[in-house]
Each structure stands twice: as C-alpha cells, then as structure tokens.
Design an enzyme around this catalytic site. Structure first.
Site, PDB file in Angstrom:
ATOM      1  N   LYS A   1       0.849  -1.195   0.000  1.00 47.84           N
ATOM      2  CA  LYS A   1       0.000   0.000   0.000  1.00 47.84           C
ATOM      3  C   LYS A   1       0.886   1.247   0.000  1.00 47.84           C
ATOM      4  CE  LYS A   1      -3.824   2.107   2.647  1.00 47.84           C
ATOM      5  NZ  LYS A   1      -4.660   2.016   3.858  1.00 47.84           N
TER       6      LYS A   1
ATOM      7  N   SER B   1      -9.577   2.164   3.098  1.00 50.33           N
ATOM      8  CA  SER B   1      -8.721   2.861   2.178  1.00 50.33           C
ATOM      9  C   SER B   1      -7.730   1.980   1.411  1.00 50.33           C
ATOM     10  CB  SER B   1      -7.933   3.925   2.942  1.00 50.33           C
ATOM     11  OG  SER B   1      -7.097   3.336   3.914  1.00 50.33           O
TER      12      SER B   1
ATOM     13  N   SER C   1      -9.651  -0.218   7.334  1.00 50.76           N
ATOM     14  CA  SER C   1      -9.132  -0.118   5.965  1.00 50.76           C
ATOM     15  C   SER C   1      -8.493  -1.362   5.370  1.00 50.76           C
ATOM     16  CB  SER C   1      -8.128   1.023   5.880  1.00 50.76           C
ATOM     17  OG  SER C   1      -8.823   2.235   5.721  1.00 50.76           O
TER      18      SER C   1
END
Ligand code: GLN
Length: 491
Positions: A75, A150, A174
């Site tokens: 990420k 996210s 997330s």
C-alpha cells in the site's frame, strides 16, 4: 482460483517455475487488467525483476523462507526505499523515501518480490478509494463498484490476480472492509503486533499494518513474516511471535464464540444479515459453542472514532508545511502564504475536513467536551470487550453492513461513507485483532465475516477463520468480470 502463497511456494520449491518467470507472469497479468482495475499507483518492473533474480539465487542455494520469490504489492502509505511513496496525495506525489518501513525491510530480507505500490484513499482517509488524488480503483467483481478503502488498491489487486498478496494499513477498517468488498481475506493485527516504523502516520494510536491474501493460510504466513517487536516503534510490543500457521486447525470444538447483537442493528442489509446467520450456523456445525452477547457501547464507537482519529491526524499532518519534504508552493510573498498555499493545494477535500475536525476538537475550550470525552468512551469500549473476552475466545460480526456500493454513490455524503466502517471501528478503538473472510454473495458481490480476538489472540481468529474456510467454498469464488479463473487455468 488465483494463485496462493502456498501454491506459488510449492511450484518454486519443486523448480516448476522460477521467481523471475512467476514475476513476469504477474507483470503481464497487470498489463492485461490494470486498465480496468486501476489498483496500482506505481509499478516497479526493474525492482520486481531484480528482487526475483535474487530470490532465485537463494532458492538455488536451498535458502527458502515462506515468502521467498513470491510477488506482492505494498500500500502506498508504507515507505519503500528508492520507490515513490505517495499516500495517493498530491502532497507526496514525487516523494522517494530514503529508507524502508520495518515491514518492507523484513520482507526484503525474506526475499519476497515487490511488484509495486497500491492506490488508496488519500492518507488512508476513506472507505472507497475514491479519495485518491490520482484516480479511483474499481472492484474486480463489478467494475462499476468501489473496492472499499482505504486499502482498495491492495484488495482489488489480490482479487484480480495481479499479485499473490499485498500489505494494507487499517486505522478504522481499511484492511477488513476492502477485503470484504473484494472477496478476499484481510487481517488487522493487535495494536503493537506489527511495527509502524515507516508507515506514514494517520492516527498513531490506531494505525496497524496487515496482510490481504487469497486465503486464511496465506494470512497466517504473512502475519508471521511481518510481526514482532521493533526498537524503532515504541508502541510495538515485546511479545513472542508464534508461527501462526500452527493455528490452522480445521474444527472448532471447545471454542467459545460470542455474537454481539448490536452489530446486527447498525443498518445492516437484510441479505448480509441472512448470510451471517448461515455462517454462524456453519461454525456451530464445526463444534463451536456459540451464544448471543451484548456490547452496549458499540453505538458510540463511530462518534468516538471521528473525534480521536481526526485529532491525531490534525497533529500528524502538520508536518506537511512545504518546508521539509513533499509538495512546496514557493510563489507566495512570505512563508505564511507559501505554507497556506502548499496545504491548500496539496491536500484533497476529505483530508482537509479531517484536519479541521481534529483541530477544532483539540482547541482550547473544546478539548474537554470532545477529545477528553471521546477518550473516556474509548476506555468504556475497551472494558466492555475485556469483559466479553473473559467468556469468549472470539466474537463474530459482519465486516461491513453492505456489500460494495457503486462508484460515486456515497462520495458526496461523508456520513454515509463513515457508516461503512461501523462494524470495524469499535475493534480499532480497542486495539484488538480481527480478520475478515468471505462468507457469501449478496447481489452477486462478496460479503465478509469479521472475527475479533482478544489482544494478541491472532492465533484464535486464524483458527476460527481457517476452520470456517475449510468447510465452505466462498474463498474459491473469483470475480468473473476480470476473468482471473481463465488466467489461472491457462497457466
Ligand atoms: N474509513 C475509515 C476512515 O476514513 C478508516 C480508514 C482507515 O482504516 N485507514 O477513517
């Protein structure tokens, strides 16, 4: 089914394929589907191939870790030395970190292969990946739907077969919510289990890094690879890291599981509710002792989170002033104008909303009414979980009240967007470990079940998840939109 770590490792060990070949296959898969999914902010072909050839050398010498030679993605909120790390923000769009996050360092030492960096909501604030400053990511199950957020890029890439596994970060849901929306497995470790060194800070008392994988066994492998005390993160805990794969036991005899009723009253889609009932029944059949329980403070978790997380964010994001690093506006008449313009142009609307909320909650005269009160509520929520875990080994809830929603559906209504995490927020507030795994399809989209454990009870949640997964077929379903089944069988 897409390739799992266990399958890839077997193939590498038997020399059926080299890591370079495996990496090339994933790079061409990325070429094939990325135009539709948009999961990646940065693809680093040179890095991937050089890591893969180093892994091949290790394999030749018989030096194999559980993740050696296996392609993965990170990420874009986790620092990678020499590879751009943007947090999907204009503020950091050309930032190249001078050092690695501890998790990346660990995975490099274990010779995994980094394919690239995944898209996310800007600074991890959001639940749909639509808050990325660059582009939204699409859900491989239905390209008109969001992948969740996210860590939406990390989840979509795994579901679309662009990578074997990925890392995400979870502050309020997330990792778990996008895993649920994309039909894969996502695990948020106990606060302190995994080092946050090199994770760009959003809300430091909540942030944790964790794995997004095809199945539960892979989740255990990655968790073992990244966990552990780190002197560079004072909140990481000096606590033994077991081999988490030893908890992968296929029955639930002797396990006590609680089902907190409040999670079924939070605006849950009736279809999600029905799916959960089936899942709970399945766990009963596997020998678990299941009973209803109550956590009455659950209903305060959302408001508590949206005071604490923005407060911490407002302090953490003060560092982006255009002076130290990142985007810098330099045309103003003095430093104050430059700083204002840097922040005004560098941050997107959701990030600004959080900074304003947090600054307000921490300001003189309001601190006691908001921040202090939220901290007291946080303690209540923690105590309630503590009581529950005297009786239960795990708690089971839906991961999110609905399956994936459509792109654009909630982006203009922050409150609706925030409600998407109503089941994951209480767990983050209490710093507990939780896993989301596929437990059904609703309107042709996957939904996830959340299994929550006591602090450092990752073994228990992996055990419960593994037994359920073994007894069901949900994890084997793959998105048809993106045709990953055809890809796997053609190789
Ligand atoms: N969706 C939640 C938020 O916007 C959680 C985000 C996260 O876990 N990083 O804050």
């Amino acid at each position: 089914m897409c390739l799992t770590i266990s399958q890839a490792r077997e193939a590498l060990r038997k020399r059926e394929i080299s890591s370079v070949e495996l990496t090339q296959r994933f790079l061409s898969r990325i070429e094939e589907v990325e135009g539709r999914v948009s999961a990646l902010v940065t693809k680093d072909v040179d890095l991937a191939l050089s890591m893969a050839s180093a892994a091949d050398e290790d394999i030749r010498e018989g030096n194999i870790s559980p993740v050696t030679g296996i392609p993965m993605m990170v990420k874009d909120v986790i620092l990678t030395k020499g590879t751009r790390t943007t947090c999907s923000s204009r503020m950091l769009s050309s930032f190249i970190p001078p050092y690695d996050a501890t998790v990346v360092e660990k995975l490099r030492e274990q010779r995994t292969v980094i394919l690239g960096k995944t898209n996310m909501d800007e600074f991890a604030m959001g639940s749909s990946t639509e808050n990325s400053a660059f582009f939204p990511t699409h859900n491989p199950w239905n390209l008109e739907c969001v992948p969740g957020g996210s860590s939406g890029g990390s989840a979509a890439a795994v579901a679309a077969g662009e990578t074997v596994y990925s890392l995400g970060s979870d502050t309020g849901g997330s990792i778990r919510q996008p895993a649920s929306f994309c039909g894969i497995v996502g695990l948020k470790p106990t606060y302190g289990r995994v080092s946050r060194y090199g994770l760009v800070a959003f809300a430091s008392s909540l942030d944790q890094i964790g794995p997004l994988t095809q199945d539960v066994a892979d989740s255990a492998v990655v968790l073992s690879a990244i966990s552990g005390y780190d002197p560079r993160d004072s909140t990481s805990v000096l606590y033994d890291v077991p081999d988490y794969t030893q908890f992968l036991i296929p029955d639930l005899r002797g396990m006590h599981i609680g089902v907190p009723q409040e999670y079924f009253a939070l605006g849950i889609d009736p279809e999600v509710q029905r799916t959960m009932q089936d899942a709970i029944w399945e766990m009963k059949k596997l020998g678990a002792d299941i009973s209803e329980t109550s956590l009455p403070h659950t209903k305060y978790a959302l408001s508590c989170y949206y005071i604490i997380a923005p407060s911490e964010a407002s302090a953490n994001l003060a560092r982006y002033d255009g002076v130290k690093y990142g985007f810098s506006y330099g045309e103003g008449k003095d430093i104050w104008e430059n700083m204002g313009k840097t922040r005004g142009l560098g941050f997107g609307p959701e990030v600004k909303r959080r900074i304003m909320l947090g600054t307000y909650a921490l300001s003189k005269g309001y601190y006691d009414a908001y921040y202090l009160k939220a901290q007291k509520v946080r303690t209540k929520i923690c105590q309630e979980f503590e009581e529950a875990f005297k009786k239960y080994d795990c708690l089971v809830t839906p991961t999110s009240p609905t399956a994936a929603f459509r792109l654009g559906e909630k982006v203009d209504d922050p409150m609706k967007m925030y409600l998407s995490d109503v089941c994951t927020l209480p767990v983050s507030i209490a710093g507990l470990p939780a896993i989301s795994l596929p437990c059904g399809l609703v309107h042709d989209l996957p939904v996830g079940m959340q299994i929550i454990g006591r602090p450092f009870g990752e073994g228990d949640i992996l055990h419960a998840a593994f037994a359920y997964e073994k007894a069901t077929k949900w994890h084997e379903l793959r998105p048809k939109d993106i045709d990953s089944d055809a890809w796997v069988t053609s190789n």
